[in-house]
Design a protein around this motif. Structure first.
Motif, PDB file in Angstrom:
ATOM      1  N   ILE A 155       0.838  -1.201   0.000  1.00 53.20           N
ATOM      2  CA  ILE A 155       0.000   0.000   0.000  1.00 53.20           C
ATOM      3  C   ILE A 155       0.870   1.247   0.000  1.00 53.20           C
ATOM      4  O   ILE A 155       0.539   2.266  -0.620  1.00 53.20           O
ATOM      5  CB  ILE A 155      -0.955   0.008   1.204  1.00 53.20           C
ATOM      6  CG1 ILE A 155      -1.775  -1.281   1.246  1.00 53.20           C
ATOM      7  CG2 ILE A 155      -1.871   1.226   1.151  1.00 53.20           C
ATOM      8  CD1 ILE A 155      -2.587  -1.527  -0.009  1.00 53.20           C
ATOM      9  N   GLY A 156       2.024   1.160   0.676  1.00 50.17           N
ATOM     10  CA  GLY A 156       2.939   2.298   0.711  1.00 50.17           C
ATOM     11  C   GLY A 156       3.404   2.715  -0.674  1.00 50.17           C
ATOM     12  O   GLY A 156       3.750   3.883  -0.902  1.00 50.17           O
ATOM     13  N   GLU A 157       3.402   1.783  -1.621  1.00 48.46           N
ATOM     14  CA  GLU A 157       3.798   2.094  -2.997  1.00 48.46           C
ATOM     15  C   GLU A 157       2.889   3.154  -3.624  1.00 48.46           C
ATOM     16  O   GLU A 157       3.299   3.904  -4.498  1.00 48.46           O
ATOM     17  CB  GLU A 157       3.752   0.822  -3.856  1.00 48.46           C
ATOM     18  CG  GLU A 157       4.691  -0.285  -3.408  1.00 48.46           C
ATOM     19  CD  GLU A 157       6.144   0.004  -3.749  1.00 48.46           C
ATOM     20  OE1 GLU A 157       6.387   0.870  -4.605  1.00 48.46           O
ATOM     21  OE2 GLU A 157       7.013  -0.625  -3.140  1.00 48.46           O
ATOM     22  N   GLN A 158       1.658   3.213  -3.155  1.00 48.44           N
ATOM     23  CA  GLN A 158       0.682   4.147  -3.726  1.00 48.44           C
ATOM     24  C   GLN A 158       0.715   5.524  -3.044  1.00 48.44           C
ATOM     25  O   GLN A 158      -0.027   6.420  -3.432  1.00 48.44           O
ATOM     26  CB  GLN A 158      -0.721   3.553  -3.596  1.00 48.44           C
ATOM     27  CG  GLN A 158      -0.881   2.190  -4.248  1.00 48.44           C
ATOM     28  CD  GLN A 158      -2.226   1.559  -3.942  1.00 48.44           C
ATOM     29  OE1 GLN A 158      -3.274   2.180  -4.142  1.00 48.44           O
ATOM     30  NE2 GLN A 158      -2.213   0.339  -3.443  1.00 48.44           N
ATOM     31  N   LEU A 159       1.572   5.675  -2.033  1.00 49.06           N
ATOM     32  CA  LEU A 159       1.602   6.928  -1.269  1.00 49.06           C
ATOM     33  C   LEU A 159       2.918   7.687  -1.448  1.00 49.06           C
ATOM     34  O   LEU A 159       3.245   8.565  -0.664  1.00 49.06           O
ATOM     35  CB  LEU A 159       1.370   6.634   0.219  1.00 49.06           C
ATOM     36  CG  LEU A 159      -0.036   6.139   0.566  1.00 49.06           C
ATOM     37  CD1 LEU A 159      -0.089   5.646   2.009  1.00 49.06           C
ATOM     38  CD2 LEU A 159      -1.070   7.224   0.328  1.00 49.06           C
ATOM     39  N   THR A 160       3.673   7.345  -2.473  1.00 48.94           N
ATOM     40  CA  THR A 160       4.935   8.032  -2.734  1.00 48.94           C
ATOM     41  C   THR A 160       4.693   9.379  -3.410  1.00 48.94           C
ATOM     42  O   THR A 160       3.626   9.620  -3.982  1.00 48.94           O
ATOM     43  CB  THR A 160       5.854   7.172  -3.614  1.00 48.94           C
ATOM     44  OG1 THR A 160       5.172   6.892  -4.849  1.00 48.94           O
ATOM     45  CG2 THR A 160       6.207   5.859  -2.924  1.00 48.94           C
ATOM     46  N   ASP A 161       5.704  10.248  -3.362  1.00 49.71           N
ATOM     47  CA  ASP A 161       5.623  11.567  -3.988  1.00 49.71           C
ATOM     48  C   ASP A 161       7.055  12.079  -4.162  1.00 49.71           C
ATOM     49  O   ASP A 161       7.734  12.383  -3.187  1.00 49.71           O
ATOM     50  CB  ASP A 161       4.814  12.528  -3.110  1.00 49.71           C
ATOM     51  CG  ASP A 161       4.765  13.939  -3.675  1.00 49.71           C
ATOM     52  OD1 ASP A 161       5.171  14.126  -4.845  1.00 49.71           O
ATOM     53  OD2 ASP A 161       4.352  14.858  -2.947  1.00 49.71           O
ATOM     54  N   VAL A 162       7.512  12.189  -5.404  1.00 49.64           N
ATOM     55  CA  VAL A 162       8.907  12.561  -5.668  1.00 49.64           C
ATOM     56  C   VAL A 162       9.224  13.988  -5.242  1.00 49.64           C
ATOM     57  O   VAL A 162      10.395  14.370  -5.157  1.00 49.64           O
ATOM     58  CB  VAL A 162       9.270  12.375  -7.162  1.00 49.64           C
ATOM     59  CG1 VAL A 162       9.202  10.914  -7.542  1.00 49.64           C
ATOM     60  CG2 VAL A 162       8.369  13.218  -8.052  1.00 49.64           C
ATOM     61  N   TYR A 172       8.028  -0.950   5.755  1.00 55.33           N
ATOM     62  CA  TYR A 172       8.043  -0.577   4.339  1.00 55.33           C
ATOM     63  C   TYR A 172       9.402  -0.840   3.686  1.00 55.33           C
ATOM     64  O   TYR A 172       9.586  -0.542   2.513  1.00 55.33           O
ATOM     65  CB  TYR A 172       7.696   0.912   4.190  1.00 55.33           C
ATOM     66  CG  TYR A 172       6.331   1.257   4.709  1.00 55.33           C
ATOM     67  CD1 TYR A 172       5.213   1.227   3.883  1.00 55.33           C
ATOM     68  CD2 TYR A 172       6.141   1.605   6.048  1.00 55.33           C
ATOM     69  CE1 TYR A 172       3.958   1.537   4.361  1.00 55.33           C
ATOM     70  CE2 TYR A 172       4.880   1.920   6.537  1.00 55.33           C
ATOM     71  CZ  TYR A 172       3.797   1.879   5.690  1.00 55.33           C
ATOM     72  OH  TYR A 172       2.547   2.187   6.174  1.00 55.33           O
ATOM     73  N   PHE A 173      10.333  -1.414   4.447  1.00 56.38           N
ATOM     74  CA  PHE A 173      11.680  -1.648   3.931  1.00 56.38           C
ATOM     75  C   PHE A 173      11.696  -2.850   2.993  1.00 56.38           C
ATOM     76  O   PHE A 173      11.207  -3.928   3.318  1.00 56.38           O
ATOM     77  CB  PHE A 173      12.660  -1.893   5.094  1.00 56.38           C
ATOM     78  CG  PHE A 173      14.056  -2.221   4.645  1.00 56.38           C
ATOM     79  CD1 PHE A 173      14.990  -1.212   4.464  1.00 56.38           C
ATOM     80  CD2 PHE A 173      14.441  -3.533   4.391  1.00 56.38           C
ATOM     81  CE1 PHE A 173      16.281  -1.512   4.037  1.00 56.38           C
ATOM     82  CE2 PHE A 173      15.718  -3.834   3.968  1.00 56.38           C
ATOM     83  CZ  PHE A 173      16.642  -2.815   3.791  1.00 56.38           C
ATOM     84  N   LYS A 174      12.282  -2.637   1.814  1.00 56.60           N
ATOM     85  CA  LYS A 174      12.486  -3.716   0.853  1.00 56.60           C
ATOM     86  C   LYS A 174      13.630  -3.292  -0.062  1.00 56.60           C
ATOM     87  O   LYS A 174      13.608  -2.197  -0.619  1.00 56.60           O
ATOM     88  CB  LYS A 174      11.210  -3.973   0.046  1.00 56.60           C
ATOM     89  CG  LYS A 174      11.196  -5.310  -0.655  1.00 56.60           C
ATOM     90  CD  LYS A 174       9.836  -5.579  -1.263  1.00 56.60           C
ATOM     91  CE  LYS A 174       9.798  -6.966  -1.903  1.00 56.60           C
ATOM     92  NZ  LYS A 174       8.484  -7.260  -2.523  1.00 56.60           N
TER      93      LYS A 174
END
Length: 364
Positions: A155-162, A172-174
């Motif tokens: 889900i964290g993948e959808q909350l990114t912002d450059v 969220y670590f990978k």
């Protein structure tokens, strides 16, 4: 803050046609906002006291039916609109070179038979609200809803912002994700899992300070031979207030190690936010059992928080006496706000109405 035209535009975009002439979508929004602010216990309780707060008289089954009928996407889009408007009007200075975007989730649980569509653990059912939070604005900026068993990472993948520095805990670590963030130029400060191996470590030069909490600052590759990062990443190790080592990985190279540690420590602001909404906005008390009813209520609680923060910031800016956010809210409801705060709050609302040609709804 939101006009009837705004709300109509949202309902049309979602594909919902409001046929009611008495208990409308606007009334439902006002109901849930008041329910959060005044900590109503149920649909029945809200219906019993609604008239005291300027709502029409209705049976509790009416609001229950409406809460299930209105797609929660309406309330979710309404939340996004309110956040957008409040952020435009509330400018705060940055403590860091870039704005921070803290990502975490909170779970709301009830008995397993209450939400049969959202199983959780053991005898509980529940839902997750995954939040991107702005420490500078002190407000949530984006929210994704899921059932309680969904893992935070995907889900964290959808909350990114450059445009912002992503700050996250080890859930969220990978390793593959870190390499991808470097390629995408997504700034991040993420806590590492304790068992992650470090390969080809190279210490960075830095000025030593006896008062610094920094233990180490270096670049390296992460992971085992079978799963190792293709990129070299910067790792900063610092001690928390209890003397425990915290390892974070980042691609922010221009900031000092101390500043990286500060960025990660801002992650606790979202924890404080979660505690606040659960304690003061009635979030753990879910009125309905249907998916739409549950998420309509939760998104309305987030809207209530954003509106409170906006009003607090706008008022605080022009007052000479100091009040914490919690004290402001408590004194507002007890009728004990200092005269200066009352005056400036009224001025802020009047200014909004004058500029945008709108009146503020009666939220009690």
């Amino acid at each position: 803050m939101v006009s009837d035209e705004d709300l109509q535009s949202i309902t049309e975009a979602v594909g919902y046609h409001d046929t009611s002439e008495t208990f409308t979508v606007r009334t439902l929004v006002d109901f849930f906002l008041l329910a959060a602010l005044h900590e109503w216990k149920s649909f029945r309780h809200g219906a019993d006291v609604a008239k005291m707060y300027g709502l029409p008289t209705f049976h509790y089954s009416t609001v229950s039916k409406k809460a299930k009928e209105v797609p929660y996407e309406v309330m979710k889009r309404l939340f996004a609109l309110v956040v957008s408007k409040c952020n435009r009007q509330t400018r705060r200075s940055l403590r860091f070179p870039k704005a921070l975007r803290v990502v975490d989730s909170t779970t709301v649980t009830v008995g397993k038979n209450r939400l049969t569509w959202a199983p959780y653990h053991g005898e509980r059912s529940g839902v997750n609200m995954h939040v991107a939070y702005s420490p500078e604005q002190q407000m949530p900026s984006d929210i994704i809803e899921t059932v309680g068993l969904r893992h935070d990472g995907p889900i964290g993948e959808q909350l990114t912002d450059v445009q912002s520095v992503l700050v996250e805990d080890r859930a969220y670590f990978k390793i593959e994700r870190l390499d991808r963030f470097v390629k995408q130029k997504q700034p991040f400060v993420i806590r590492m899992k304790d068992n992650v191996e470090i390969h080809q470590k190279k210490s960075l030069k830095r000025l030593s300070s006896s008062s610094s909490s920094i233990v180490a600052d270096f670049t390296c590759q992460l992971g085992t031979k079978q799963c190792r990062s293709k990129k070299r990443h910067r790792v900063v190790i610092f001690q928390d207030a209890n003397g425990h080592d915290i390892r974070v990985v980042t691609n922010v190279l221009e900031a000092s190690a101390e500043k990286i540690a500060e960025m990660y420590q801002e992650r606790w602001t979202v924890e404080v936010f979660f505690r606040w909404i659960k304690q003061y906005l009635n979030v753990p008390t879910l009125f309905g059992t249907d998916e739409h009813a549950v998420y309509n209520q939760l998104f309305a609680a987030f809207i209530a928080y954003v509106l409170w923060r906006w009003l607090y910031h706008r008022t605080e800016k022009w007052t000479t006496s100091s009040l914490t956010f919690l004290s402001f809210v408590r004194r507002f409801f007890s009728g004990q706000l200092p005269l200066e705060w009352k005056s400036e709050m009224a001025a802020a609302l009047f200014e909004y109405a004058r500029i945008y040609g709108k009146s503020m709804p009666n939220f009690g």
